[in-house]
Design an enzyme around this catalytic site. Structure first.
Site, short mmCIF file in Angstrom:
data_model
loop_
_atom_site.label_atom_id
_atom_site.label_comp_id
_atom_site.label_asym_id
_atom_site.label_seq_id
_atom_site.Cartn_x
_atom_site.Cartn_y
_atom_site.Cartn_z
N GLY A 47 9.07 9.22 55.21
CA GLY A 47 10.40 10.03 54.52
C GLY A 47 9.47 11.13 53.40
N GLY B 279 14.60 5.38 56.08
CA GLY B 279 15.72 4.86 55.63
C GLY B 279 15.52 3.44 55.62
NE ARG C 16 8.63 8.79 63.47
CZ ARG C 16 9.97 9.07 62.80
NH1 ARG C 16 10.67 10.27 64.20
NH2 ARG C 16 10.00 9.14 62.07
CE LYS D 277 22.57 12.93 46.69
NZ LYS D 277 23.93 12.18 48.11
P1 AMP Z 1 15.11 12.64 48.46
O1 AMP Z 1 15.75 12.66 49.35
O2 AMP Z 1 16.05 11.56 47.13
O3 AMP Z 1 13.23 11.81 48.72
O4 AMP Z 1 14.27 13.94 47.56
C1 AMP Z 1 12.92 14.64 48.23
C2 AMP Z 1 13.66 15.90 48.01
O5 AMP Z 1 13.24 16.22 46.49
C3 AMP Z 1 12.06 16.38 48.32
O6 AMP Z 1 12.80 17.77 49.01
C4 AMP Z 1 12.34 17.59 46.69
O7 AMP Z 1 11.46 18.49 47.53
C5 AMP Z 1 12.89 17.08 46.39
N1 AMP Z 1 13.16 17.32 44.72
C6 AMP Z 1 11.89 16.61 44.35
N2 AMP Z 1 11.46 17.18 42.74
C7 AMP Z 1 13.18 17.69 42.46
C8 AMP Z 1 13.65 18.07 41.85
N3 AMP Z 1 12.56 17.90 39.73
N4 AMP Z 1 14.09 19.11 41.50
C9 AMP Z 1 14.78 19.26 42.77
N5 AMP Z 1 14.35 18.58 44.03
C10 AMP Z 1 13.32 18.01 43.84
#
Ligand code: AMP
Length: 394
Positions: free
Chosen positions: A352, A375, A36, A199
């Site tokens: 991210g 974000g 950064r 999510k």
């Molecule tokens: P996000 O913060 O929503 O971008 O999600 C990122 C996180 O999703 C990462 O830490 C991944 O390990 C997790 N992730 C991806 N695929 C899965 C899955 N099938 N089940 C649980 N966690 C997951």
């Protein structure tokens, strides 16, 4: 188009430049990744080289609105001086814009560089308090925002200060806006969005905004299982957002009406538990066992997604395809990263986790742009106006 540092005369002026120096540090407080800081160098060098006295500001960590030595920017000043090969004056005062800081800013000469203390040592910063914005503005003649990573926040140093000074973007900000702006407004087609992560709720506004822009949507990661559930499949103990099932069904319907190809996993890797050591097997997406959880996309899906990505003119990727942090469930994310590298079109990785994954795999070289803002890039793609961008001059 927002004005940039090229569009304004900075010679002999004092410039307040907001950077994203929110670098990761280890337990001893040493910088573990200075990307950064390096990202801000072109704008800093341009300003100093064009006769500006450069006053830098940033946040670091979450000091919760009060001074905390753990989050002092001193380490950043030291690294910055090393990288620039010149002196960076650092003034640390609990009030950030205290008398010493004001005096140093007033005395700063053209070509000289100083860094003020972590703006989040003041609680007013995140409240976008007008008087703190004015205090910051009083240090300078021009505001330059180069902190894309915090552009989705309306804080004093990212947006509020622009009420008092002419405001333009730096080169890093300009680059981020160009890649995301071109993708949304003027993409080479086919335009594919690759979405993953845990999510689904977080990604719904994004999908809604993309429904009249993209040609293909590719879904993986934990969020895919709510879509599979909406299709009536057994998803075992995989991640599910029950209250979003109806919405995901709706999104798939709208995608169909708009002629958008909507790709979901056709096979998945399921394990007994959320652990790298857990036994795991590949199943067709419509034949998952009731007692196992999907943690990655399967090999057929990898191939399908790879073909879709490689044949695209523009790809925007946000969110991993599986639990990439665990070696046994990282193959899907790795395959997408490889396909992004192979694609001859414009490839953009939102910040991210997807950016972290690409770096973890050492697959950065042939990607057009890896965003510095997780974000912020998400909100930009959702069609939201970013306060740190909106406040800049047109
Ligand atoms: P996000 O913060 O929503 O971008 O999600 C990122 C996180 O999703 C990462 O830490 C991944 O390990 C997790 N992730 C991806 N695929 C899965 C899955 N099938 N089940 C649980 N966690 C997951």
């Amino acid at each position: 188009m927002k004005k940039t540092v090229r569009d304004i005369d900075v010679n002999g002026k004092k410039v307040f430049m907001r950077c994203d120096f929110n670098v990761p540090t280890d337990e001893e407080g040493r910088i573990s990744d200075d990307r950064r800081i390096r990202g801000a160098l072109p704008t800093i060098e341009y300003l100093a080289g064009h006769g500006a006295a450069v006053i830098l500001a940033s946040h670091l960590g979450r000091p919760k609105g009060k001074p905390d030595p753990k989050y002092s920017l001193r380490v950043v000043a030291d690294r910055l001086a090393e990288l620039l090969g010149k002196e960076v004056l650092f003034v640390s005062e609990p009030e950030v814009t205290g008398p010493e800081t004001k005096a140093a800013a007033a005395a700063l000469k053209p070509g000289e560089i100083m860094l003020i203390e972590n703006v989040r040592f003041r609680k007013e910063e995140t409240e976008n308090d007008e008087s703190f914005s004015r205090e910051l503005a009083q240090l300078a003649d021009i505001f330059v925002n180069d902190a894309f990573g915090t552009a989705h926040r309306a804080h004093c140093s990212t947006a509020g200060i622009a009420a008092f000074l002419p405001a333009v973007s730096g080169f890093l900000m300009e680059k981020e806006l160009r890649f995301f702006g071109d993708a949304l407004e003027n993409p080479q087609r086919p335009f594919t969005a690759v979405l993953g992560g845990a999510k689904v709720g977080d990604k719904i506004p994004l999908i809604e905004n993309l429904l009249d822009k993209v040609d293909r949507i590719i879904v993986g990661g934990g969020m895919a299982y709510t879509f599979l559930k909406a299709k009536g499949y057994e998803i075992g103990t995989s991640l599910l957002e029950e209250d979003k099932i109806e919405m995901t069904r709706d999104l798939m319907k709208k995608a169909g009406e708009n002629g958008i190809e909507f790709l979901l996993p056709s096979d998945v890797v399921c394990a007994d538990a959320f652990s790298n050591d857990s036994p795991h097997d590949i199943y067709a997406a419509d034949a998952m066992p009731a007692d196992r959880m999907g943690l990655d996309i399967g090999p057929k899906t990898q191939k399908l997604y790879e073909e879709a990505i490689v044949s695209s003119g523009t790809v925007v990727w946000n969110g991993p395809m599986g639990v990439f942090e665990m070696e046994n469930f990282s193959a899907g994310t790795r395959a997408v990263a490889a396909a992004m590298n192979k694609c001859g079109g414009t490839t953009v990785v939102g910040g991210g986790d997807s950016a972290a994954a690409v770096r973890q795999f050492g697959m950065e070289d042939h990607i057009s742009h890896i965003s510095t803002g997780g974000g912020a890039s998400l909100e930009f793609l959702e069609g939201k106006l970013l306060p740190g961008v909106e406040c800049l001059m047109d």
